[in-house]
Design a protein around this motif. Structure first.
Motif, PDB file in Angstrom:
ATOM      1  N   ALA A   1       0.839  -1.209   0.000  1.00  0.00           N
ATOM      2  CA  ALA A   1       0.000   0.000   0.000  1.00  0.00           C
ATOM      3  C   ALA A   1       0.865   1.246   0.000  1.00  0.00           C
ATOM      4  O   ALA A   1       0.576   2.221  -0.709  1.00  0.00           O
ATOM      5  N   ALA A   2       1.950   1.234   0.777  1.00  0.00           N
ATOM      6  CA  ALA A   2       2.860   2.386   0.826  1.00  0.00           C
ATOM      7  C   ALA A   2       3.489   2.643  -0.536  1.00  0.00           C
ATOM      8  O   ALA A   2       3.560   3.793  -0.989  1.00  0.00           O
ATOM      9  N   LEU A   3       3.926   1.586  -1.188  1.00  0.00           N
ATOM     10  CA  LEU A   3       4.534   1.720  -2.516  1.00  0.00           C
ATOM     11  C   LEU A   3       3.540   2.282  -3.521  1.00  0.00           C
ATOM     12  O   LEU A   3       3.844   3.224  -4.266  1.00  0.00           O
ATOM     13  N   ARG A   4       2.333   1.740  -3.540  1.00  0.00           N
ATOM     14  CA  ARG A   4       1.306   2.214  -4.479  1.00  0.00           C
ATOM     15  C   ARG A   4       0.940   3.671  -4.200  1.00  0.00           C
ATOM     16  O   ARG A   4       0.782   4.474  -5.123  1.00  0.00           O
ATOM     17  N   ALA A   5       0.782   4.030  -2.929  1.00  0.00           N
ATOM     18  CA  ALA A   5       0.433   5.411  -2.575  1.00  0.00           C
ATOM     19  C   ALA A   5       1.529   6.374  -3.023  1.00  0.00           C
ATOM     20  O   ALA A   5       1.234   7.443  -3.571  1.00  0.00           O
ATOM     21  N   ALA A   6       2.787   6.014  -2.806  1.00  0.00           N
ATOM     22  CA  ALA A   6       3.898   6.865  -3.242  1.00  0.00           C
ATOM     23  C   ALA A   6       3.875   7.039  -4.755  1.00  0.00           C
ATOM     24  O   ALA A   6       4.101   8.147  -5.266  1.00  0.00           O
ATOM     25  N   GLU A   7       3.575   5.967  -5.492  1.00  0.00           N
ATOM     26  CA  GLU A   7       3.471   6.065  -6.952  1.00  0.00           C
ATOM     27  C   GLU A   7       2.336   6.996  -7.359  1.00  0.00           C
ATOM     28  O   GLU A   7       2.488   7.814  -8.273  1.00  0.00           O
TER      29      GLU A   7
ATOM     30  N   GLU B   1     -11.782  -1.359   6.732  1.00  0.00           N
ATOM     31  CA  GLU B   1     -11.456  -2.757   6.478  1.00  0.00           C
ATOM     32  C   GLU B   1     -10.804  -2.980   5.121  1.00  0.00           C
ATOM     33  O   GLU B   1     -10.129  -3.982   4.913  1.00  0.00           O
ATOM     34  N   ASP B   2     -11.013  -2.044   4.186  1.00  0.00           N
ATOM     35  CA  ASP B   2     -10.614  -2.294   2.807  1.00  0.00           C
ATOM     36  C   ASP B   2      -9.458  -1.472   2.279  1.00  0.00           C
ATOM     37  O   ASP B   2      -9.132  -1.584   1.099  1.00  0.00           O
ATOM     38  N   GLY B   3      -8.844  -0.628   3.085  1.00  0.00           N
ATOM     39  CA  GLY B   3      -7.828   0.235   2.506  1.00  0.00           C
ATOM     40  C   GLY B   3      -6.783   0.691   3.494  1.00  0.00           C
ATOM     41  O   GLY B   3      -6.734   0.235   4.638  1.00  0.00           O
TER      42      GLY B   3
ATOM     43  N   ALA C   1      17.657  23.804   2.684  1.00  0.00           N
ATOM     44  CA  ALA C   1      16.656  24.841   2.423  1.00  0.00           C
ATOM     45  C   ALA C   1      15.509  24.346   1.532  1.00  0.00           C
ATOM     46  O   ALA C   1      14.612  25.118   1.204  1.00  0.00           O
ATOM     47  N   ASP C   2      15.532  23.060   1.150  1.00  0.00           N
ATOM     48  CA  ASP C   2      14.452  22.502   0.333  1.00  0.00           C
ATOM     49  C   ASP C   2      13.098  22.724   1.008  1.00  0.00           C
ATOM     50  O   ASP C   2      13.002  22.733   2.238  1.00  0.00           O
ATOM     51  N   ILE C   3      12.054  22.863   0.194  1.00  0.00           N
ATOM     52  CA  ILE C   3      10.684  22.924   0.699  1.00  0.00           C
ATOM     53  C   ILE C   3      10.073  21.542   0.512  1.00  0.00           C
ATOM     54  O   ILE C   3      10.021  21.018  -0.604  1.00  0.00           O
ATOM     55  N   LEU C   4       9.628  20.946   1.612  1.00  0.00           N
ATOM     56  CA  LEU C   4       9.015  19.622   1.593  1.00  0.00           C
ATOM     57  C   LEU C   4       7.522  19.750   1.826  1.00  0.00           C
ATOM     58  O   LEU C   4       7.051  20.742   2.384  1.00  0.00           O
ATOM     59  N   ALA C   5       6.795  18.735   1.399  1.00  0.00           N
ATOM     60  CA  ALA C   5       5.361  18.668   1.663  1.00  0.00           C
ATOM     61  C   ALA C   5       5.023  17.252   2.091  1.00  0.00           C
ATOM     62  O   ALA C   5       5.679  16.296   1.689  1.00  0.00           O
ATOM     63  N   VAL C   6       3.996  17.157   2.920  1.00  0.00           N
ATOM     64  CA  VAL C   6       3.478  15.857   3.335  1.00  0.00           C
ATOM     65  C   VAL C   6       2.087  15.711   2.733  1.00  0.00           C
ATOM     66  O   VAL C   6       1.243  16.603   2.865  1.00  0.00           O
ATOM     67  N   TYR C   7       1.872  14.594   2.045  1.00  0.00           N
ATOM     68  CA  TYR C   7       0.584  14.279   1.444  1.00  0.00           C
ATOM     69  C   TYR C   7      -0.024  13.075   2.138  1.00  0.00           C
ATOM     70  O   TYR C   7       0.676  12.100   2.432  1.00  0.00           O
ATOM     71  N   ASP C   8      -1.317  13.152   2.410  1.00  0.00           N
ATOM     72  CA  ASP C   8      -2.075  12.018   2.931  1.00  0.00           C
ATOM     73  C   ASP C   8      -2.793  11.390   1.748  1.00  0.00           C
ATOM     74  O   ASP C   8      -3.539  12.066   1.041  1.00  0.00           O
ATOM     75  N   ALA C   9      -2.534  10.110   1.521  1.00  0.00           N
ATOM     76  CA  ALA C   9      -3.173   9.398   0.415  1.00  0.00           C
ATOM     77  C   ALA C   9      -3.915   8.187   0.963  1.00  0.00           C
ATOM     78  O   ALA C   9      -3.459   7.548   1.909  1.00  0.00           O
ATOM     79  N   GLU C  10      -5.059   7.894   0.370  1.00  0.00           N
ATOM     80  CA  GLU C  10      -5.806   6.688   0.722  1.00  0.00           C
ATOM     81  C   GLU C  10      -5.883   5.790  -0.500  1.00  0.00           C
ATOM     82  O   GLU C  10      -6.219   6.260  -1.593  1.00  0.00           O
ATOM     83  N   VAL C  11      -5.550   4.516  -0.304  1.00  0.00           N
ATOM     84  CA  VAL C  11      -5.664   3.538  -1.375  1.00  0.00           C
ATOM     85  C   VAL C  11      -6.609   2.432  -0.927  1.00  0.00           C
ATOM     86  O   VAL C  11      -6.695   2.122   0.264  1.00  0.00           O
TER      87      VAL C  11
END
Length: 86
Positions: A7-13, A34-36, A53-63
């Motif tokens: 799931a982590a790999l797919r979400a990152a993709e 139960e399903d994701g 000095a890079d600007i990072l972002a955090v994304y929440d993804a649901e698969v």
């Protein structure tokens, strides 16, 4: 049903495809019902010199159970050198 690592790999993709930016790392994974899975992905939004000095972002993804993207959103942005407390 996907494993947490799959799931982590797919979400990152998916986040990479949606944002056009490469995922730096997965910083969180948890079951979403139960399903994701809900996966938190860190992305470099703006590269700077020096790297600290890079600007990072955090994304929440649901698969879902098949690894398909159900939802995603940018949760926050911050400088790489900023340390979070708490």
């Amino acid at each position: 049903m996907l494993s947490a690592s799959e799931a982590a790999l797919r979400a990152a993709e998916h986040v990479t495809a949606m944002t056009g930016r490469c995922a730096e790392c997965v910083v969180g994974v948890e079951r979403a019902g139960e399903d994701g899975w809900r996966v938190t992905v860190e992305v470099v939004e703006t590269r700077r010199i020096p790297d600290s000095a890079d600007i990072l972002a955090v994304y929440d993804a649901e698969v879902d159970a098949d690894g398909e993207l159900v939802a995603y959103r940018r949760a926050r942005r911050y400088s790489r050198g900023r340390v979070e407390r708490g």
